[in-house]
Design an enzyme around this catalytic site. Structure first.
Site, PDB file in Angstrom:
ATOM      1  N   HIS A  18       0.841  -1.209   0.000  1.00  0.00           N
ATOM      2  CA  HIS A  18       0.000   0.000   0.000  1.00  0.00           C
ATOM      3  C   HIS A  18       0.872   1.253   0.000  1.00  0.00           C
ATOM      4  O   HIS A  18       1.936   1.296   0.604  1.00  0.00           O
ATOM      5  CB  HIS A  18      -0.921   0.000   1.228  1.00  0.00           C
ATOM      6  CG  HIS A  18      -2.035   0.993   1.126  1.00  0.00           C
ATOM      7  ND1 HIS A  18      -1.862   2.329   1.381  1.00  0.00           N
ATOM      8  CD2 HIS A  18      -3.343   0.849   0.774  1.00  0.00           C
ATOM      9  CE1 HIS A  18      -3.004   2.969   1.217  1.00  0.00           C
ATOM     10  NE2 HIS A  18      -3.919   2.094   0.840  1.00  0.00           N
ATOM     11  N   GLU A  41      -3.540   1.102  -8.392  1.00  0.00           N
ATOM     12  CA  GLU A  41      -3.939   2.294  -7.633  1.00  0.00           C
ATOM     13  C   GLU A  41      -2.926   3.396  -7.917  1.00  0.00           C
ATOM     14  O   GLU A  41      -1.879   3.479  -7.260  1.00  0.00           O
ATOM     15  CB  GLU A  41      -4.004   2.001  -6.135  1.00  0.00           C
ATOM     16  CG  GLU A  41      -4.575   3.165  -5.330  1.00  0.00           C
ATOM     17  CD  GLU A  41      -4.821   2.794  -3.875  1.00  0.00           C
ATOM     18  OE1 GLU A  41      -5.996   2.586  -3.520  1.00  0.00           O
ATOM     19  OE2 GLU A  41      -3.849   2.693  -3.111  1.00  0.00           O
TER      20      GLU A  41
END
Length: 236
Positions: free
Chosen positions: A86, A156
């Protein structure tokens, strides 16, 4: 094929809010969608039970350092998925490609499906290095790993969080195709590729027009039952 929706709560909910959330979440999740919820670690036991979602975590660590949680421990709690790579961790905690690689291995060793996040920065995008960056991430993250269907990828783009920018339908389609083609060519696998980055009800009509996306990674919007209901009702 069912779409996969990952709800990443981060640290947004207090315990009373979690209790209220769990009262109604089953009524919101569609049965034709594979839903995964990644709560804060302290709430994991409360998300176990007869719910319409699978249990994930926001991170794991393959060491026994103080405050960390290993794949072995998470497996014993019934965790099935783990978010890895992430941007919060790579940008602010300077998590390295080697650390991400070790975490993927630990997850797989404990029958936990890694949900691995890929993406470029705004600067890299402007220099037209998106393909180069993502290709290197895939190479580094999956070094010495037998890549199979028990891995999920997320595109992302890091720069979508800058002024809440929304990439075009054409751009997302191109990058998701790129990721799938790299995986197919390098590992001879067809992995699911999700999209994440400021997911709100307003951008779902755009998402619906991108046929190669296999689902979504939803951050803060996933903590509001009202917002989440709008997303599930609109998603095709």
């Amino acid at each position: 094929m069912k779409k996969t929706i990952v709800l990443n709560h981060k640290s947004n909910l207090t315990f009373p809010e979690v209790q209220n959330y769990l009262l109604d979440i089953n009524d919101i999740i569609r049965t034709d969608i594979n839903c995964i919820i990644c709560p804060s670690n302290v709430y994991i036991p409360y998300f176990k039970g007869k719910y319409n979602f699978s249990l994930g975590v926001q991170n794991l660590n393959n060491s026994s350092l103080n405050g960390e949680v290993t794949g072995k421990v998470l497996k014993s709690l019934g965790v099935k998925y783990a978010l890895l790579g992430h941007h919060d961790r790579t940008n602010y905690l300077h998590e390295t490609k080697e650390e991400i690689n070790k975490k993927i291995k630990d997850a797989l060793d404990n029958c936990i499906t890694p949900i691995v996040i890929l993406g470029e920065t705004y600067y890299q995008k402007e220099l037209k290095k998106t393909g180069e960056i993502i290709g290197k991430q895939i190479k580094d993250y999956f070094k010495d790993i037998e890549v199979g269907k028990d891995i999920i990828l997320v595109y992302e783009p890091n720069w979508t969080f800058k002024d809440k920018q929304i990439p075009s339908k054409e751009y997302v389609t191109e990058v998701v195709d790129l990721i799938k083609n790299i995986i197919k060519r390098k590992y001879h696998e067809n992995l699911k590729v999700l999209y994440g980055g400021n997911i709100t009800p307003n951008i779902i009509p755009i998402i619906n027009k991108i046929p190669n996306i296999d689902g979504l990674l939803i951050g803060k919007s996933s903590t509001s039952l009202k917002t989440l209901k709008q997303i599930f009702e609109t998603l095709e």
